[in-house]
Design an enzyme around this catalytic site. Structure first.
Site, PDB file in Angstrom:
ATOM      1  N   GLY A   9      -2.960  -8.860  -7.512  1.00 27.28           N
ATOM      2  CA  GLY A   9      -3.198  -9.623  -8.739  1.00 27.28           C
ATOM      3  C   GLY A   9      -2.677 -11.041  -8.618  1.00 27.28           C
ATOM      4  O   GLY A   9      -3.227 -11.982  -9.191  1.00 27.28           O
ATOM      5  N   ASN A  10      -1.620 -11.196  -7.817  1.00 27.89           N
ATOM      6  CA  ASN A  10      -1.023 -12.523  -7.650  1.00 27.89           C
ATOM      7  C   ASN A  10      -1.849 -13.433  -6.743  1.00 27.89           C
ATOM      8  O   ASN A  10      -1.653 -14.645  -6.751  1.00 27.89           O
ATOM      9  CB  ASN A  10       0.402 -12.407  -7.123  1.00 27.89           C
ATOM     10  CG  ASN A  10       1.316 -11.795  -8.175  1.00 27.89           C
ATOM     11  OD1 ASN A  10       1.243 -12.151  -9.343  1.00 27.89           O
ATOM     12  ND2 ASN A  10       2.145 -10.866  -7.769  1.00 27.89           N
ATOM     13  N   LYS A 121       6.179  -1.116 -13.481  1.00 29.24           N
ATOM     14  CA  LYS A 121       5.031  -1.902 -12.997  1.00 29.24           C
ATOM     15  C   LYS A 121       4.954  -3.216 -13.777  1.00 29.24           C
ATOM     16  O   LYS A 121       4.825  -3.223 -14.999  1.00 29.24           O
ATOM     17  CB  LYS A 121       3.759  -1.065 -13.219  1.00 29.24           C
ATOM     18  CG  LYS A 121       2.471  -1.776 -12.950  1.00 29.24           C
ATOM     19  CD  LYS A 121       2.189  -1.852 -11.479  1.00 29.24           C
ATOM     20  CE  LYS A 121       1.020  -2.766 -11.189  1.00 29.24           C
ATOM     21  NZ  LYS A 121       1.109  -3.288  -9.821  1.00 29.24           N
ATOM     22  N   LYS A 205      -2.245  -0.597  -7.753  1.00 30.21           N
ATOM     23  CA  LYS A 205      -3.503  -0.678  -7.001  1.00 30.21           C
ATOM     24  C   LYS A 205      -3.307  -0.415  -5.511  1.00 30.21           C
ATOM     25  O   LYS A 205      -4.231   0.023  -4.834  1.00 30.21           O
ATOM     26  CB  LYS A 205      -4.217  -2.009  -7.239  1.00 30.21           C
ATOM     27  CG  LYS A 205      -3.490  -3.222  -6.704  1.00 30.21           C
ATOM     28  CD  LYS A 205      -4.134  -3.772  -5.480  1.00 30.21           C
ATOM     29  CE  LYS A 205      -3.300  -4.823  -4.804  1.00 30.21           C
ATOM     30  NZ  LYS A 205      -1.897  -4.984  -5.092  1.00 30.21           N
ATOM     31  N   LYS A 263       3.390  -1.500  -1.250  1.00 34.31           N
ATOM     32  CA  LYS A 263       2.459  -1.926  -0.189  1.00 34.31           C
ATOM     33  C   LYS A 263       2.811  -1.237   1.124  1.00 34.31           C
ATOM     34  O   LYS A 263       1.934  -0.764   1.841  1.00 34.31           O
ATOM     35  CB  LYS A 263       2.491  -3.449  -0.020  1.00 34.31           C
ATOM     36  CG  LYS A 263       2.010  -4.190  -1.257  1.00 34.31           C
ATOM     37  CD  LYS A 263       1.957  -5.683  -1.005  1.00 34.31           C
ATOM     38  CE  LYS A 263       2.029  -6.466  -2.298  1.00 34.31           C
ATOM     39  NZ  LYS A 263       1.114  -6.010  -3.351  1.00 34.31           N
TER      40      LYS A 263
HETATM   41  P1  ADP Z   1       0.549  -8.531  -5.563  1.00 34.47           P
HETATM   42  O1  ADP Z   1       0.103  -9.017  -6.870  1.00 34.47           O
HETATM   43  O2  ADP Z   1      -0.145  -9.219  -4.434  1.00 34.47           O
HETATM   44  O3  ADP Z   1       0.555  -7.038  -5.458  1.00 34.47           O
HETATM   45  P2  ADP Z   1       3.436  -8.417  -5.616  1.00 34.47           P
HETATM   46  O4  ADP Z   1       4.244  -9.419  -6.362  1.00 34.47           O
HETATM   47  O5  ADP Z   1       3.335  -7.047  -6.196  1.00 34.47           O
HETATM   48  O6  ADP Z   1       2.033  -9.074  -5.379  1.00 34.47           O
HETATM   49  O7  ADP Z   1       4.015  -8.265  -4.130  1.00 34.47           O
HETATM   50  C1  ADP Z   1       4.099  -9.391  -3.242  1.00 34.47           C
HETATM   51  C2  ADP Z   1       5.454 -10.045  -3.377  1.00 34.47           C
HETATM   52  O8  ADP Z   1       6.464  -9.181  -2.864  1.00 34.47           O
HETATM   53  C3  ADP Z   1       5.680 -11.305  -2.578  1.00 34.47           C
HETATM   54  O9  ADP Z   1       5.143 -12.430  -3.209  1.00 34.47           O
HETATM   55  C4  ADP Z   1       7.204 -11.365  -2.463  1.00 34.47           C
HETATM   56  O10 ADP Z   1       7.731 -12.194  -3.475  1.00 34.47           O
HETATM   57  C5  ADP Z   1       7.645  -9.948  -2.744  1.00 34.47           C
HETATM   58  N1  ADP Z   1       8.490  -9.336  -1.729  1.00 34.47           N
HETATM   59  C6  ADP Z   1       9.504  -8.486  -2.027  1.00 34.47           C
HETATM   60  N2  ADP Z   1      10.072  -8.023  -0.918  1.00 34.47           N
HETATM   61  C7  ADP Z   1       9.431  -8.583   0.133  1.00 34.47           C
HETATM   62  C8  ADP Z   1       9.580  -8.454   1.556  1.00 34.47           C
HETATM   63  N3  ADP Z   1      10.502  -7.663   2.113  1.00 34.47           N
HETATM   64  N4  ADP Z   1       8.744  -9.170   2.338  1.00 34.47           N
HETATM   65  C9  ADP Z   1       7.805  -9.970   1.800  1.00 34.47           C
HETATM   66  N5  ADP Z   1       7.617 -10.122   0.453  1.00 34.47           N
HETATM   67  C10 ADP Z   1       8.415  -9.423  -0.382  1.00 34.47           C
HETATM   68 MG    MG Z   2       1.704  -5.871  -6.866  1.00 34.44          MG
END
Ligand code: ADP
Ligand code: MG
Length: 309
Positions: A9-10, A121, A205, A263
């Protein structure tokens, strides 16, 4: 190869970016270029998040007090239309000869899932600590820190299966690029009388895309977001990004719940179920991740130590 691409989403609406339709459209057009690169070489099924968008719809709902708020499942369905529509248009412009179809999708969840008693979430925009406290008090929202800001959190139960799986399969087998499982799919469950009912939650997702990728027997699951890959010592001076690792090696580290954690779990679960490539990284490098040249690639057949970038 059959590649399931799960888009954050980001990546559709960057953190802190105003929730304007024009911003979403522009980001989706950029995303479509990266996805099209993969789709020119592989069969692609595209899924996407909806965290910022479902939160926006919730706020817009509250702005009109004459009508009571629509439930989260209905708002989730709305975001599939809103985001899927922009993607279909943008992808068609990149791939004029491709068959592309956005499909409304539901995800089966268990109403007894423990997530209902601990929401984690993130949805909607970012707030300052003062704003967050006020929202918790006035609206009863659960608020949690997301980096240096605060966001609303809602329950995120585990996805069990994708209701429209067979229809998705048929479209894929016929060479159609399917956009589906938006926002993790709209959560549904059968009630005591066996009838389908919507559930007030937002399915992650990344988890729903794993179920989809496994059930479609995809070769690769790409979880694309706004960072170049999975870092160890995230946010610390000695932070470094993992290049290749096995699911077991990934599990030696802990990753943030609600963002990177799901993820990594998604890619690990996919690879453990027989998937060849579980990739995590930046949208712009989607094709390079499939080719093992960028991002974090999780493979069961990786030999030796963890590789770093
Ligand atoms: P999306 O909307 O793409 O699912 P999220 O915010 O849920 O995005 O997840 C991506 C984010 O996770 C990154 O922008 C980063 O800020 C964060 N993050 C947390 N831990 C880590 C990590 N170990 N390595 C990389 N990113 C991380
Ligand atoms: Mg996310």
């Amino acid at each position: 190869m059959l590649v399931v691409i799960a888009l954050g989403g980001n990546a559709i609406l960057q953190r802190g970016e105003p929730l304007e339709a024009e911003n979403q459209k522009r980001n989706i057009e950029t995303a479509a270029k990266a996805i099209a690169k993969v789709a020119r070489e592989h069969t692609v099924v595209l899924t996407h998040g909806n965290g910022p968008q479902v939160g926006l719809l919730a706020l817009q709902n509250e702005a009109y007090p004459d009508v009571s708020n629509y439930p989260l499942d209905v708002l989730g369905a709305e975001t599939q239309g809103m985001i899927g529509y922009e993607f279909e248009k943008a992808l068609r412009n990149e791939l004029p000869d491709a068959h592309i179809a956005g499909l409304f999708t539901q995800t089966v969840v268990d109403t007894q899932d423990p997530a209902f008693s601990s929401p984690d979430k993130f949805v909607g925009p970012i707030y300052s600590q003062e704003q967050a406290t006020e929202l918790a008090r006035t609206k009863g929202y659960f608020m949690k820190a997301d980096g240096e800001f605060f966001r609303r959190v809602v329950p995120s139960p585990m996805p069990k299966s994708i209701v429209e799986l067979n229809s998705i399969k048929q479209l894929v087998d016929n060479g159609t690029m399917v956009i589906c499982t938006g926002g993790g799919g709209v959560p549904v469950a059968r009630d005591e009388s066996g009838k389908w009912q919507g559930v007030e939650a937002v399915v992650d997702k990344d988890r729903a895309s794993t179920v989809l990728a496994i059930d479609l027997k995809a070769d690769a699951l790409l979880v694309l977001t706004d960072v170049e890959g999975v870092a160890i010592n995230w946010g610390k001076p000695d932070q470094k990004t993992i290049k290749t690792a096995t699911p077991e090696q990934m599990e030696e580290h802990g990753f943030a719940a609600g963002s990177m954690g799901p993820k990594v779990e998604a890619a690990n679960a996919f690879v453990r179920s027989g998937g060849k490539i579980g990739g995590i990284g930046s949208l712009a490098q989607a094709l390079e991740i499939v080719n093992g040249q960028a991002g974090t690639v999780i493979r069961a057949d990786h030999n030796g130590e963890v590789d770093y970038h």
